[in-house]
Write a protein that holds these residues in place. Structure first.
Motif, PDB file in Angstrom:
ATOM      1  N   LEU A  99       0.823  -1.207   0.000  1.00 34.86           N
ATOM      2  CA  LEU A  99       0.000   0.000   0.000  1.00 34.86           C
ATOM      3  C   LEU A  99       0.861   1.263   0.000  1.00 34.86           C
ATOM      4  CD1 LEU A  99      -2.853  -0.970   2.502  1.00 34.86           C
ATOM      5  CD2 LEU A  99      -3.027  -0.706   0.016  1.00 34.86           C
ATOM      6  N   ALA A 100       1.936   1.237   0.791  1.00 36.07           N
ATOM      7  CA  ALA A 100       2.822   2.408   0.846  1.00 36.07           C
ATOM      8  C   ALA A 100       3.497   2.639  -0.495  1.00 36.07           C
ATOM      9  CB  ALA A 100       3.867   2.215   1.948  1.00 36.07           C
ATOM     10  N   PHE A 101       3.941   1.574  -1.143  1.00 34.04           N
ATOM     11  CA  PHE A 101       4.594   1.721  -2.446  1.00 34.04           C
ATOM     12  C   PHE A 101       3.597   2.152  -3.516  1.00 34.04           C
ATOM     13  CE2 PHE A 101       7.834  -1.514  -0.807  1.00 34.04           C
ATOM     14  CZ  PHE A 101       8.701  -0.513  -0.401  1.00 34.04           C
ATOM     15  N   LEU A 123       8.013   1.921  -8.792  1.00 35.00           N
ATOM     16  CA  LEU A 123       7.457   0.747  -9.466  1.00 35.00           C
ATOM     17  C   LEU A 123       8.257  -0.518  -9.185  1.00 35.00           C
ATOM     18  CD1 LEU A 123       6.365   2.128 -12.972  1.00 35.00           C
ATOM     19  CD2 LEU A 123       4.880   1.086 -11.239  1.00 35.00           C
ATOM     20  N   MET A 124       9.589  -0.402  -9.114  1.00 32.13           N
ATOM     21  CA  MET A 124      10.351  -1.626  -8.857  1.00 32.13           C
ATOM     22  C   MET A 124      10.166  -2.067  -7.404  1.00 32.13           C
ATOM     23  SD  MET A 124      14.266  -0.296  -9.111  1.00 32.13           S
ATOM     24  CE  MET A 124      14.914   1.014  -8.058  1.00 32.13           C
ATOM     25  N   GLN A 125       9.996  -1.123  -6.490  1.00 29.65           N
ATOM     26  CA  GLN A 125       9.680  -1.503  -5.118  1.00 29.65           C
ATOM     27  C   GLN A 125       8.339  -2.236  -5.072  1.00 29.65           C
ATOM     28  OE1 GLN A 125      11.646  -0.923  -2.439  1.00 29.65           O
ATOM     29  NE2 GLN A 125      12.800   0.959  -2.745  1.00 29.65           N
ATOM     30  N   LEU A 126       7.357  -1.672  -5.778  1.00 28.29           N
ATOM     31  CA  LEU A 126       6.023  -2.276  -5.798  1.00 28.29           C
ATOM     32  C   LEU A 126       6.049  -3.632  -6.489  1.00 28.29           C
ATOM     33  CD1 LEU A 126       2.968  -2.162  -5.370  1.00 28.29           C
ATOM     34  CD2 LEU A 126       2.807  -0.838  -7.510  1.00 28.29           C
ATOM     35  N   ALA A 127       6.741  -3.732  -7.616  1.00 26.96           N
ATOM     36  CA  ALA A 127       6.775  -4.992  -8.364  1.00 26.96           C
ATOM     37  C   ALA A 127       7.356  -6.116  -7.523  1.00 26.96           C
ATOM     38  CB  ALA A 127       7.584  -4.816  -9.651  1.00 26.96           C
ATOM     39  N   LEU A 128       8.434  -5.822  -6.826  1.00 30.18           N
ATOM     40  CA  LEU A 128       9.048  -6.860  -6.002  1.00 30.18           C
ATOM     41  C   LEU A 128       8.138  -7.242  -4.844  1.00 30.18           C
ATOM     42  CD1 LEU A 128      11.390  -8.683  -5.503  1.00 30.18           C
ATOM     43  CD2 LEU A 128      12.534  -6.838  -4.281  1.00 30.18           C
ATOM     44  N   GLU A 129       7.495  -6.251  -4.243  1.00 29.25           N
ATOM     45  CA  GLU A 129       6.600  -6.537  -3.120  1.00 29.25           C
ATOM     46  C   GLU A 129       5.443  -7.418  -3.561  1.00 29.25           C
ATOM     47  OE1 GLU A 129       6.681  -6.634   0.572  1.00 29.25           O
ATOM     48  OE2 GLU A 129       7.829  -4.941  -0.214  1.00 29.25           O
ATOM     49  N   VAL A 130       4.897  -7.127  -4.743  1.00 27.87           N
ATOM     50  CA  VAL A 130       3.807  -7.945  -5.277  1.00 27.87           C
ATOM     51  C   VAL A 130       4.297  -9.364  -5.559  1.00 27.87           C
ATOM     52  CG1 VAL A 130       2.302  -8.251  -7.288  1.00 27.87           C
ATOM     53  CG2 VAL A 130       2.491  -6.007  -6.216  1.00 27.87           C
ATOM     54  N   GLU A 138       1.216 -10.537 -11.956  1.00 36.36           N
ATOM     55  CA  GLU A 138       1.005  -9.105 -11.720  1.00 36.36           C
ATOM     56  C   GLU A 138       2.345  -8.387 -11.610  1.00 36.36           C
ATOM     57  OE1 GLU A 138      -1.095  -6.184  -8.390  1.00 36.36           O
ATOM     58  OE2 GLU A 138      -1.542  -8.340  -8.401  1.00 36.36           O
ATOM     59  N   ALA A 139       3.289  -9.031 -10.935  1.00 27.78           N
ATOM     60  CA  ALA A 139       4.620  -8.433 -10.812  1.00 27.78           C
ATOM     61  C   ALA A 139       5.291  -8.308 -12.172  1.00 27.78           C
ATOM     62  CB  ALA A 139       5.485  -9.277  -9.873  1.00 27.78           C
ATOM     63  N   GLU A 140       5.124  -9.303 -13.031  1.00 28.02           N
ATOM     64  CA  GLU A 140       5.741  -9.271 -14.349  1.00 28.02           C
ATOM     65  C   GLU A 140       5.192  -8.123 -15.186  1.00 28.02           C
ATOM     66  OE1 GLU A 140       8.344 -10.113 -17.270  1.00 28.02           O
ATOM     67  OE2 GLU A 140       8.303 -10.936 -15.240  1.00 28.02           O
TER      68      GLU A 140
END
Length: 309
Positions: A99-101, A123-130, A138-140
């Motif tokens: 949520l924070a990312f 986005l890369m922080q969010l992608a890795l977290e997902v 979804e991450a891809e």
């Protein structure tokens, strides 16, 4: 100051790459890091790094809580969103971190538009977290968007940084060979960027190289953890040792960064049956992480590792 992408999220995630400790044997692979080692040591010669950091293994008694105090009162809402995401990630609350990312992505989109290279970092922080939550497709999609944005990156460091994050994501999908190859490419790219910056010279060279050297160190931790999981012990040992050498030399490196690297080195020492050194190293790492994190998730892993030694 500590760059946002090098906060509690980045080096902490490298630990998660190590995974299962059983079944990882020696492979006899020749280390492949000679060129980057020489390049990094050349950077140290150029800038004349003299560290004021006291080595944890040498028995430092300094320190304090460095985990939550890396932002000043003038931090922007975007910086605070990234920081909160990293804290939630390090403490194991992936939903809150996501949520924070997402908030950070929304703030950058509002400020720069949806096609700006400024979106790569959140986005890369969010992608890795997902991806770390098992939502790999979804991450891809997010990593594909990052690839498009990297055609015009906001910083040359965004490219190897994104490769390291994608390497971690690939490892989560079980593609360790692909992840390791990408991590190696990220290390080479970082080395090349540092070489270009070093050639520019200038009175502020030391200050300009320090963030890049920290980048290289954290990338080497990712590389070393992946090599360890693949059973390439010699390559893991060299990558981890070089990462540690860099961080000890950097005056701005928080002590818990070195504690994270020491956990990886201790696992390598255990694989090499150097149990006394591994035990001593893990106890020092535990001390430093307790000072930074208190009794929380980041402290649990060195305790678990200590029980295995």
């Amino acid at each position: 100051s500590v760059p946002q992408h090098l906060g509690p999220g980045f080096v902490w995630r490298a630990w998660e790459l190590i995974g299962m400790l059983s079944g990882l044997g020696r492979t006899g692979h020749v280390p492949r890091l000679l060129l980057q080692t020489l390049a990094v040591f050349a950077c140290f010669l150029i800038i004349g790094c003299q560290s004021t950091f006291e080595d944890p293994i040498a028995g430092s008694e300094g320190g304090g809580s460095q985990f939550a105090d890396t932002l000043g009162p003038d931090a922007t809402p975007y910086e605070r969103a990234i920081h909160q995401g990293q804290i939630h990630d390090a403490l194991g609350d992936r939903a809150a971190a996501e949520l924070a990312f997402r908030d950070a992505v929304a703030l950058r989109e509002a400020a720069f538009g949806s096609d700006s290279g400024q979106l790569v970092e959140p986005l890369m922080q969010l992608a890795l977290e997902v991806g770390l939550q098992g939502r790999h497709e979804e991450a891809e999609v997010l990593f594909t968007r990052i690839d498009r944005l990297l055609e015009s990156p906001a910083s040359p460091w965004d490219v190897p940084r994104a490769w390291s994050y994608r390497a971690i994501a690939l490892s989560g999908r079980g593609d360790l060979e692909g992840a390791y190859t990408l991590a190696l490419e990220a290390t080479v790219e970082r080395r090349d960027i540092l070489t270009v910056e070093a050639q520019q010279g200038g009175d502020d060279l030391r200050a300009r190289l320090a963030p890049g050297l920290a980048e290289l160190a954290h990338g080497l931790v990712v590389e070393g953890a992946l090599a360890f999981r693949l059973g390439r012990i010699e390559e893991a040992e060299l990558a981890a040792a070089l990462a540690r050498r860099i961080l000890v030399q950097l005056e701005t490196a928080p002590e818990w960064w070195i504690a994270e690297v020491d956990e990886l080195i201790a696992l390598i020492e255990t694989e090499n049956e150097d149990f006394e050194s591994a035990d001593r190293r893990l106890r020092a790492a535990l001390l430093f992480k307790q000072r930074s994190f208190g009794s929380s998730r980041p402290v649990a892993l060195p305790l678990m590792s200590l029980g295995r030694v």
